[in-house]
Design a protein around this motif. Sequence first.
Motif, PDB file in Angstrom:
ATOM      1  N   GLU A 355       0.839  -1.183   0.000  1.00  0.00           N
ATOM      2  CA  GLU A 355       0.000   0.000   0.000  1.00  0.00           C
ATOM      3  C   GLU A 355       0.878   1.237   0.000  1.00  0.00           C
ATOM      4  OE1 GLU A 355      -3.798   1.904   2.425  1.00  0.00           O
ATOM      5  OE2 GLU A 355      -2.364   0.625   3.469  1.00  0.00           O
ATOM      6  N   GLY A 356       0.617   2.160  -0.934  1.00  0.00           N
ATOM      7  CA  GLY A 356       1.391   3.374  -1.042  1.00  0.00           C
ATOM      8  C   GLY A 356       0.664   4.576  -0.483  1.00  0.00           C
ATOM      9  N   ALA A 357       0.939   5.729  -1.052  1.00  0.00           N
ATOM     10  CA  ALA A 357       0.340   6.972  -0.577  1.00  0.00           C
ATOM     11  C   ALA A 357      -1.157   6.994  -0.865  1.00  0.00           C
ATOM     12  CB  ALA A 357       1.019   8.160  -1.255  1.00  0.00           C
ATOM     13  N   GLY A 358      -1.925   7.593   0.059  1.00  0.00           N
ATOM     14  CA  GLY A 358      -3.345   7.780  -0.149  1.00  0.00           C
ATOM     15  C   GLY A 358      -4.142   6.498  -0.237  1.00  0.00           C
ATOM     16  N   GLY A 359      -3.614   5.405   0.287  1.00  0.00           N
ATOM     17  CA  GLY A 359      -4.331   4.140   0.244  1.00  0.00           C
ATOM     18  C   GLY A 359      -4.260   3.418  -1.080  1.00  0.00           C
ATOM     19  N   ARG A 360      -3.419   3.892  -2.014  1.00  0.00           N
ATOM     20  CA  ARG A 360      -3.314   3.208  -3.307  1.00  0.00           C
ATOM     21  C   ARG A 360      -2.577   1.883  -3.131  1.00  0.00           C
ATOM     22  NH1 ARG A 360      -3.356   4.291  -8.913  1.00  0.00           N
ATOM     23  NH2 ARG A 360      -3.784   6.520  -8.589  1.00  0.00           N
ATOM     24  N   LEU A 361      -3.117   0.820  -3.726  1.00  0.00           N
ATOM     25  CA  LEU A 361      -2.467  -0.489  -3.710  1.00  0.00           C
ATOM     26  C   LEU A 361      -1.656  -0.683  -4.985  1.00  0.00           C
ATOM     27  CD1 LEU A 361      -5.158  -2.941  -2.277  1.00  0.00           C
ATOM     28  CD2 LEU A 361      -3.327  -1.726  -1.077  1.00  0.00           C
ATOM     29  N   TRP A 362      -0.519  -1.337  -4.830  1.00  0.00           N
ATOM     30  CA  TRP A 362       0.374  -1.645  -5.941  1.00  0.00           C
ATOM     31  C   TRP A 362       0.679  -3.142  -5.917  1.00  0.00           C
ATOM     32  CZ3 TRP A 362       1.933   2.367  -9.175  1.00  0.00           C
ATOM     33  CH2 TRP A 362       1.686   3.662  -8.708  1.00  0.00           C
ATOM     34  N   SER A 377      -6.489   3.101  -6.854  1.00  0.00           N
ATOM     35  CA  SER A 377      -6.374   4.313  -6.051  1.00  0.00           C
ATOM     36  C   SER A 377      -7.203   4.291  -4.780  1.00  0.00           C
ATOM     37  CB  SER A 377      -6.773   5.536  -6.889  1.00  0.00           C
ATOM     38  OG  SER A 377      -8.112   5.422  -7.328  1.00  0.00           O
ATOM     39  N   GLY A 378      -8.201   3.426  -4.694  1.00  0.00           N
ATOM     40  CA  GLY A 378      -9.037   3.361  -3.504  1.00  0.00           C
ATOM     41  C   GLY A 378      -9.951   2.162  -3.567  1.00  0.00           C
ATOM     42  N   ALA A 379     -10.634   1.902  -2.463  1.00  0.00           N
ATOM     43  CA  ALA A 379     -11.439   0.694  -2.363  1.00  0.00           C
ATOM     44  C   ALA A 379     -12.493   0.598  -3.459  1.00  0.00           C
ATOM     45  CB  ALA A 379     -12.096   0.617  -0.983  1.00  0.00           C
ATOM     46  N   GLN A 380     -13.061   1.723  -3.880  1.00  0.00           N
ATOM     47  CA  GLN A 380     -14.107   1.713  -4.891  1.00  0.00           C
ATOM     48  C   GLN A 380     -13.577   1.993  -6.294  1.00  0.00           C
ATOM     49  OE1 GLN A 380     -17.048   0.667  -3.829  1.00  0.00           O
ATOM     50  NE2 GLN A 380     -16.112   0.613  -1.786  1.00  0.00           N
ATOM     51  N   LEU A 403       8.011   3.125   1.512  1.00  0.00           N
ATOM     52  CA  LEU A 403       8.915   4.011   2.226  1.00  0.00           C
ATOM     53  C   LEU A 403       8.099   4.954   3.119  1.00  0.00           C
ATOM     54  CD1 LEU A 403      11.403   4.819  -0.667  1.00  0.00           C
ATOM     55  CD2 LEU A 403      11.561   3.038   1.079  1.00  0.00           C
ATOM     56  N   PRO A 404       8.737   5.588   4.104  1.00  0.00           N
ATOM     57  CA  PRO A 404       7.979   6.421   5.053  1.00  0.00           C
ATOM     58  C   PRO A 404       7.145   7.522   4.408  1.00  0.00           C
ATOM     59  CG  PRO A 404      10.160   5.982   5.924  1.00  0.00           C
ATOM     60  CD  PRO A 404      10.142   5.443   4.529  1.00  0.00           C
ATOM     61  N   ASP A 405       7.581   8.049   3.263  1.00  0.00           N
ATOM     62  CA  ASP A 405       6.818   9.125   2.629  1.00  0.00           C
ATOM     63  C   ASP A 405       5.733   8.617   1.689  1.00  0.00           C
ATOM     64  OD1 ASP A 405       8.303   8.188   0.522  1.00  0.00           O
ATOM     65  OD2 ASP A 405       9.340  10.071   0.092  1.00  0.00           O
ATOM     66  N   GLY A 406       5.526   7.308   1.642  1.00  0.00           N
ATOM     67  CA  GLY A 406       4.472   6.745   0.804  1.00  0.00           C
ATOM     68  C   GLY A 406       4.931   6.254  -0.547  1.00  0.00           C
ATOM     69  N   ARG A 407       6.193   6.491  -0.920  1.00  0.00           N
ATOM     70  CA  ARG A 407       6.703   5.947  -2.179  1.00  0.00           C
ATOM     71  C   ARG A 407       6.834   4.422  -2.087  1.00  0.00           C
ATOM     72  NH1 ARG A 407      12.228   8.180  -3.142  1.00  0.00           N
ATOM     73  NH2 ARG A 407      12.236   8.278  -0.863  1.00  0.00           N
ATOM     74  N   ASP A 437       3.032   8.101  -5.401  1.00  0.00           N
ATOM     75  CA  ASP A 437       2.026   7.925  -6.452  1.00  0.00           C
ATOM     76  C   ASP A 437       2.552   8.264  -7.832  1.00  0.00           C
ATOM     77  OD1 ASP A 437      -0.409   6.735  -6.328  1.00  0.00           O
ATOM     78  OD2 ASP A 437      -1.581   8.577  -6.198  1.00  0.00           O
ATOM     79  N   GLY A 438       3.866   8.424  -7.969  1.00  0.00           N
ATOM     80  CA  GLY A 438       4.429   8.851  -9.241  1.00  0.00           C
ATOM     81  C   GLY A 438       5.057   7.719 -10.022  1.00  0.00           C
ATOM     82  N   ALA A 439       5.759   8.095 -11.072  1.00  0.00           N
ATOM     83  CA  ALA A 439       6.434   7.128 -11.933  1.00  0.00           C
ATOM     84  C   ALA A 439       7.655   6.548 -11.233  1.00  0.00           C
ATOM     85  CB  ALA A 439       6.848   7.799 -13.238  1.00  0.00           C
ATOM     86  N   PHE A 440       8.051   5.362 -11.657  1.00  0.00           N
ATOM     87  CA  PHE A 440       9.223   4.706 -11.104  1.00  0.00           C
ATOM     88  C   PHE A 440      10.480   5.167 -11.829  1.00  0.00           C
ATOM     89  CE2 PHE A 440       7.670   1.581  -8.091  1.00  0.00           C
ATOM     90  CZ  PHE A 440       6.312   1.518  -8.395  1.00  0.00           C
TER      91      PHE A 440
END
Length: 716
Positions: A355-362, A377-380, A403-407, A437-440
């Motif tokens: 799980e990344g920033a804002g609850g986004r799953l990867w 990006s979210g449950a729905q 990572l701690p900042d959500g990356r 939430d950005g590009a790799f």
Amino acid sequence: MSLASRRSSRLAALLALLSATAVGVTTWAYGYGTAVQPASPDAAVRPSVTEGTVLQVVAHPDDDLFFMNPDLSRSISKGVKVATVYLTSGESDGRNEAHSPLLEDPERPADRAAYAEARQNGIRAAYAQMATGDRTSAWQRRSVPTAGGGSAEVDVLVARPEVNLVWMQLREARSISGDNPDSLRGLWDAKVPALGAQLTSGTPVKPWFSYTKDQVVEAIANVFAMYKPTTIRTQDPTPGRSEATGNFLDHQDHMYGARFVQAAAERYAKSAERPHFSVQNYVSYPNSSLPPTLDPQTAAEKLVYLKTYAWMDHQDWCGSPAGCGDRKTATRPTGAGWSQTIRYARGDSTSWMAEGAGGRLWAFAALDGQMAYWSRSGAQAPWQGPRFLPGTGIDAGAGAVRLPDGRIAVFATRTTLGVESQEYGRELVYAVQAAPDGAFGPWQSLGTPDTADISGTSALSAPAVSVDGTGRMTVYVRDSRHTLRTRTQTTPDGAFEPWQALGGAGLLGDPVTVTDAAGRRHVYAATAATVLTWVQPTPDAPYDGPLPTGLPATTGPLSARPQGDGIRLYFRRPGTGAVGTSLSAADGSGPVAQFSPVTEAGGDGGYGAVGVAGRLLAGRAGAGTVSVSDTDGPSSWYESQMLYTGAPAAVAEPDGTAVAATLGLDAGLHIATAPSTGSRPDGDRPAGPWHRAVQPWMVALAGRTQAGSGRGGQQP
């Protein structure tokens, strides 16, 4: 027109002829059948079922029965298209008799062509039995030209024409580890310019031929192009060497045959007209010294097909002068314990979703030799993907961490084939998002701790990754000497320190790591007899270990999660396949407390790793399908209708919802969701039905959208 193009045209014409003239039998190459149309955008989301096309490539007749079953028989029983390619004829010493001084006849002349034909007959019988229940079910046999300049025998099961056998009929090494230049190993290492055929006595292939190294690769890649597999199964290209003898831990044909498959898959992946595909590698001979993985019922079923192949009753049901099966196997149809085991060389990691920033799953998986990823990006919100990180050579088995900042950072191993044989090797690589939430960013290499004899070893495990309170990443791998190695960042986003040795001996599979409530990192790895652990006495302190856990033997794959002040481990029990679990709780007396007695979770049977999040447990049930259970509930699996590859992953979201994911044989991401409340979405099921995360029409649309920027492009 090039020679390869002319041969491909001839092949297509012959396939059309076979299709037109064979009554009740379809063409052997699935790519020339009717394409499956993707569902329309307004189609309802349906529960997952087994779909896709499976192509297996093995070195010898019986490698599939010994090392890929029950995956093979279950794929056939589910009705998926299954083709198996045999690289060599397996002619051995040319004597179709038991390996026993009391049974061998020294006066009987060797006949390698006849023995190879007997093994073919046994394989056809076993496949017919798996598919129809009748070992005498008829086959249609044809000689088909290959892109490599030779010919292959292609057998189609008349009653089940989606079951095919492809016989490349190359000469085998005729030695497990001897340095014989006339072999796949010799051809790969450029000790011979070409490897000749060993034609069987009954084959419809008549002209003798030979292949150069590139022609073998081209011939296999062309078979891929004909069948268009979504799952490729093959053997382990990097089994490592014995510390005592220096010999390979596996048969050289298994190992080098798998390397030819790697090269062919890399070439096939460059084709635009193909579906996405995954690769699953299987352990072969090393299973002999490892605990059994199958439950008694599944092992007994596997043995039935091996006995059919071994021609145990010795009745002349096939009418072939060569014999109706492999009598060398008849004295020990179980092999060296192989009938009780199936084990993956790679792909047992369950840490490929985060799980990344804002609850986004990867979610991450190797497709087409690249790192594919899906996100939500979210449950729905709908899942999107697969999208791809640039770069090829990525092996199965990803590790993802937040990572701690959500990356998100993703780790994997990468195989480089090289032009010369000595350039073959495997290294650890990682990529990190430039922003949450950005590009790799690009892949960065951490090299390998295996700096000697790269071609013979390179047996790195998939990586396990932890992050400390400052954001520094540490990666752990099992090296080819079966010890634990690690590298740690000097600073967050900084370079990594040199490889460090953490010790251990006889480690199996992939290590796992987890951080407890006090911030201490734990690492676990299985051996053939127990589980070892490495623990920080305090956060960021050097590791103590390897330390004994007191746990009994497992089948190898481990999963771990924090629970209260301690760590709970999940694993399979040898000989039953049941999931065992044990808790190590902090007791104030030191960094490691004794683990609690092992209890059972999930249901009986099954094999491979299990994914755990919250109260949701995901893994294989006894039938081999992806299934779910409640870690705190009664011991029973709630089964789906879908077979899969690799291992499931699971993530617990902040609201308590648990999401499990797995990669189907169709190369699609499939998910199941367990709500945070105690309510059940479907009776007593702990989670909703498995379903495909991204529908086929969405994949097709995404492919067209990305076509202008290249197939491997990524989007945030």
